[in-house]
Design an enzyme around this catalytic site. Structure first.
Site, PDB file in Angstrom:
ATOM      1  N   TYR A 117       0.852  -1.196   0.000  1.00 18.28           N
ATOM      2  CA  TYR A 117       0.000   0.000   0.000  1.00 18.28           C
ATOM      3  C   TYR A 117       0.879   1.234   0.000  1.00 18.28           C
ATOM      4  O   TYR A 117       1.856   1.305   0.748  1.00 18.28           O
ATOM      5  CB  TYR A 117      -0.916   0.028   1.227  1.00 18.28           C
ATOM      6  CG  TYR A 117      -2.359  -0.137   0.816  1.00 18.28           C
ATOM      7  CD1 TYR A 117      -2.947   0.804  -0.029  1.00 18.28           C
ATOM      8  CD2 TYR A 117      -3.118  -1.218   1.239  1.00 18.28           C
ATOM      9  CE1 TYR A 117      -4.265   0.647  -0.438  1.00 18.28           C
ATOM     10  CE2 TYR A 117      -4.420  -1.377   0.837  1.00 18.28           C
ATOM     11  CZ  TYR A 117      -4.995  -0.438  -0.011  1.00 18.28           C
ATOM     12  OH  TYR A 117      -6.281  -0.584  -0.422  1.00 18.28           O
ATOM     13  N   GLU A 121      -0.539   4.808  -0.557  1.00 16.97           N
ATOM     14  CA  GLU A 121      -1.343   6.008  -0.833  1.00 16.97           C
ATOM     15  C   GLU A 121      -0.487   7.248  -0.642  1.00 16.97           C
ATOM     16  O   GLU A 121       0.270   7.358   0.323  1.00 16.97           O
ATOM     17  CB  GLU A 121      -2.568   6.051   0.088  1.00 16.97           C
ATOM     18  CG  GLU A 121      -3.639   5.088  -0.365  1.00 16.97           C
ATOM     19  CD  GLU A 121      -4.875   5.089   0.527  1.00 16.97           C
ATOM     20  OE1 GLU A 121      -5.157   6.125   1.162  1.00 16.97           O
ATOM     21  OE2 GLU A 121      -5.553   4.055   0.584  1.00 16.97           O
ATOM     22  N   ASP A 179      -6.206  13.426 -25.439  1.00 16.16           N
ATOM     23  CA  ASP A 179      -6.166  12.042 -24.977  1.00 16.16           C
ATOM     24  C   ASP A 179      -5.420  11.255 -26.060  1.00 16.16           C
ATOM     25  O   ASP A 179      -5.978  10.950 -27.115  1.00 16.16           O
ATOM     26  CB  ASP A 179      -7.605  11.533 -24.809  1.00 16.16           C
ATOM     27  CG  ASP A 179      -7.671  10.091 -24.323  1.00 16.16           C
ATOM     28  OD1 ASP A 179      -6.660   9.372 -24.447  1.00 16.16           O
ATOM     29  OD2 ASP A 179      -8.750   9.685 -23.845  1.00 16.16           O
ATOM     30  N   THR A 215      -3.026   6.030 -22.281  1.00  7.73           N
ATOM     31  CA  THR A 215      -2.910   4.701 -21.695  1.00  7.73           C
ATOM     32  C   THR A 215      -1.500   4.213 -21.990  1.00  7.73           C
ATOM     33  O   THR A 215      -0.825   4.714 -22.892  1.00  7.73           O
ATOM     34  CB  THR A 215      -3.922   3.706 -22.291  1.00  7.73           C
ATOM     35  OG1 THR A 215      -3.791   3.708 -23.713  1.00  7.73           O
ATOM     36  CG2 THR A 215      -5.340   4.059 -21.905  1.00  7.73           C
ATOM     37  N   LYS A 255      -1.536   0.442 -25.149  1.00  8.48           N
ATOM     38  CA  LYS A 255      -1.911   0.305 -26.567  1.00  8.48           C
ATOM     39  C   LYS A 255      -0.628   0.332 -27.402  1.00  8.48           C
ATOM     40  O   LYS A 255       0.190  -0.573 -27.257  1.00  8.48           O
ATOM     41  CB  LYS A 255      -2.914   1.396 -26.944  1.00  8.48           C
ATOM     42  CG  LYS A 255      -4.246   1.254 -26.182  1.00  8.48           C
ATOM     43  CD  LYS A 255      -5.292   2.218 -26.677  1.00  8.48           C
ATOM     44  CE  LYS A 255      -6.640   1.991 -26.024  1.00  8.48           C
ATOM     45  NZ  LYS A 255      -6.869   2.839 -24.852  1.00  8.48           N
ATOM     46  N   ARG A 300      -1.321  -2.508 -18.616  1.00  3.93           N
ATOM     47  CA  ARG A 300      -2.625  -1.848 -18.719  1.00  3.93           C
ATOM     48  C   ARG A 300      -2.710  -0.730 -17.675  1.00  3.93           C
ATOM     49  O   ARG A 300      -2.609  -1.000 -16.482  1.00  3.93           O
ATOM     50  CB  ARG A 300      -3.704  -2.908 -18.468  1.00  3.93           C
ATOM     51  CG  ARG A 300      -5.094  -2.541 -18.845  1.00  3.93           C
ATOM     52  CD  ARG A 300      -5.916  -3.792 -19.039  1.00  3.93           C
ATOM     53  NE  ARG A 300      -5.556  -4.408 -20.307  1.00  3.93           N
ATOM     54  CZ  ARG A 300      -6.055  -4.060 -21.492  1.00  3.93           C
ATOM     55  NH1 ARG A 300      -6.965  -3.110 -21.572  1.00  3.93           N
ATOM     56  NH2 ARG A 300      -5.659  -4.658 -22.592  1.00  3.93           N
TER      57      ARG A 300
HETATM   58  N1  DSN Z   1     -11.625   0.899 -25.814  1.00  8.81           N
HETATM   59  C1  DSN Z   1     -10.430   1.498 -26.354  1.00  8.81           C
HETATM   60  C2  DSN Z   1     -10.280   1.202 -27.815  1.00  8.81           C
HETATM   61  O1  DSN Z   1     -10.405   0.039 -28.186  1.00  8.81           O
HETATM   62  O2  DSN Z   1     -10.009   2.077 -28.587  1.00  8.81           O
HETATM   63  C3  DSN Z   1     -10.370   2.961 -26.055  1.00  8.81           C
HETATM   64  O3  DSN Z   1     -11.530   3.635 -26.356  1.00  8.81           O
END
Ligand code: DSN
Length: 421
Positions: free
Chosen positions: A60, A62, A206, A232, A235, A241
């Site tokens: 933990y 925080e 984003d 993110t 990707k 993730r």
């Molecule tokens: N759900 C993700 C995608 O597949 O693009 C992000 O929106």
């Protein structure tokens, strides 16, 4: 033999939970035996997996490094500090918060930091390729805030900045958001920033989909133009993730306060360590080459599909993804997804701008190259896969042809291993 305390006496997953062990094995096999072309997925390295599966999950922490609410944080502090240092270097950022559990959490933290319920936001329409969390009516971003949207031009499929400016002037949003999940072209971040400045809005990008491309310099870097940038890490970036937020120093305190204690409790320290590993990998020379190949492969895939007669949104791509409009192929996106799955090519059904059909059975499919590029595939394979996709869709009632496609897919999958299995 049971150990003192609460140990069960056996430790390996296959012994503790054979059902989950078998499920994971099946998923490994699926990843190996399918050509995975989901644009938002990728394959992380063994090093990233190792950090994710480490004892840091026990801790933990925080708060932030040097100011935690728990003792014993020396080593997780070090992991988070390394992640922060590397991320700032890679993206030329003044400040980064690496604690968001996901891209959604990252966006929510930005909203919490700078918006009041009912404030106006302007983002890209989900049905034109935007993100769910940019103001969709069914998402908290469209429930708590007064959301307006812009889309793409019906003829060109491109974002029309003139139209964005018009809507921004009319609606006077507190926040303008750029970034998309199925838009295949570069976005003019500088143009968006000028509109935001003109109407007195904050500007958020984003870059969830394109963070890996940005890190490698094969895509414009929004951190140089936007007040706030969310992303993110899983990707194109090929990390665990999770999410992250970049901002200028003036917004750092507000962002950190919004992430913790505003939105989240304990950070996922094993994931933050894995993010640090992914940042380290992004600083290795091979990373640029990898991302260049992701884009070259997407271009080759687009060329191959266009040559087979498929209609592509904007006619091609600058990035890692391609959006195919199937309206002239007499097949829906849902049918195409299932059909391609049957020959072990994994894609997702996707709405196309001005889609006459709904999101559950839309008119398009989205394809991406990050995962196949991670397996070592190059433009030659992309052209062949485009032909296999065409064969599958054009001759969907011909069982013999489908069987031939299936066996060629199996050969490709076996020649290009998912490297850690
Ligand atoms: N759900 C993700 C995608 O597949 O693009 C992000 O929106």
């Amino acid at each position: 033999m049971n150990e003192p305390g609460f140990r069960l006496g056996f430790e390996l997953l296959g012994e503790v939970d054979p059902e989950i062990a078998a499920t994971i094995n099946e998923e490994e096999k699926r990843q190996q035996e399918n050509l995975i072309m989901i644009a938002s997925e990728n394959l992380v390295s063994r090093a990233v997996l190792q950090a994710q599966g480490s004892v840091l999950t026990n801790k933990y922490a925080e708060g932030y490094a040097g100011a935690r609410y728990y003792g014993g944080c020396t080593f997780v502090d070090r992991a988070e500090e390394l992640a922060i240092k590397r991320a700032k270097e890679i993206f030329s950022a003044e400040h980064v918060n690496v604690q968001p559990h996901s891209g959604t959490s990252a966006n929510m933290a930005v909203y919490l930091a700078f918006l009041q319920p009912g404030d106006k936001i302007l983002g890209m329409d989900l049905s034109h390729g935007g993100h769910l969390t940019h103001g969709s009516k069914v998402n908290i971003s469209g429930i708590y805030y007064q959301a307006f949207s812009y889309g793409v031009n019906r003829e060109t499929g491109l974002i029309d900045l003139g139209n964005v400016r018009k809507i921004a002037r009319e609606t006077k949003p507190r926040l303008i958001i750029a970034g998309a999940s199925s838009y295949p072209r570069f976005i003019d971040f500088e143009g968006f920033a000028a509109i935001a400045k003109e109407v007195g809005a904050l500007f958020l990008v984003d870059m969830a989909h394109t963070a890996g491309l940005v890190a490698a310099g094969v895509h414009p870097n929004p951190v140089l133009y936007a007040d706030l940038v969310t992303a993110t890490t899983h990707k194109t970036f090929r990390g665990p993730r999770g999410g992250m937020i970049f901002c200028r120093s003036e917004y750092a305190a507000a962002i950190d306060k919004a992430v913790f204690p505003g939105l989240q409790g304990g950070p996922l320290m094993h994931i933050i360590a894995a993010k640090a590993v992914a940042f380290k990998e992004a600083q290795l020379p091979g990373f640029v080459k990898y991302q260049e190949k992701v884009v070259a492969n997407a271009r080759a895939l687009a060329e191959g599909l266009a040559a087979e007669g498929f209609k592509l949104l904007t006619g091609g791509t600058d990035t890692h993804l391609v959006l195919v409009d199937l309206r002239s192929n007499a097949i829906s996106g849902k049918e195409a997804e299932a059909l391609l799955e049957s020959v072990h090519i994994t894609v997702n059904k996707n709405v196309i701008p001005y889609d006459p059909k709904g999101a559950n059975d839309p008119s398009g499919i989205r394809l991406g190259t990050p995962t196949l590029t991670s397996r070592g595939m190059e433009t030659g394979q992309m052209l062949e896969i485009a032909a296999l996709i065409a064969e599958t869709i054009n001759y969907r009632n011909d069982k013999k042809r489908l069987e031939k496609v299936r066996s060629r897919v199996a050969e490709l999958c076996s020649a290009f291993k998912v490297y850690y299995f």
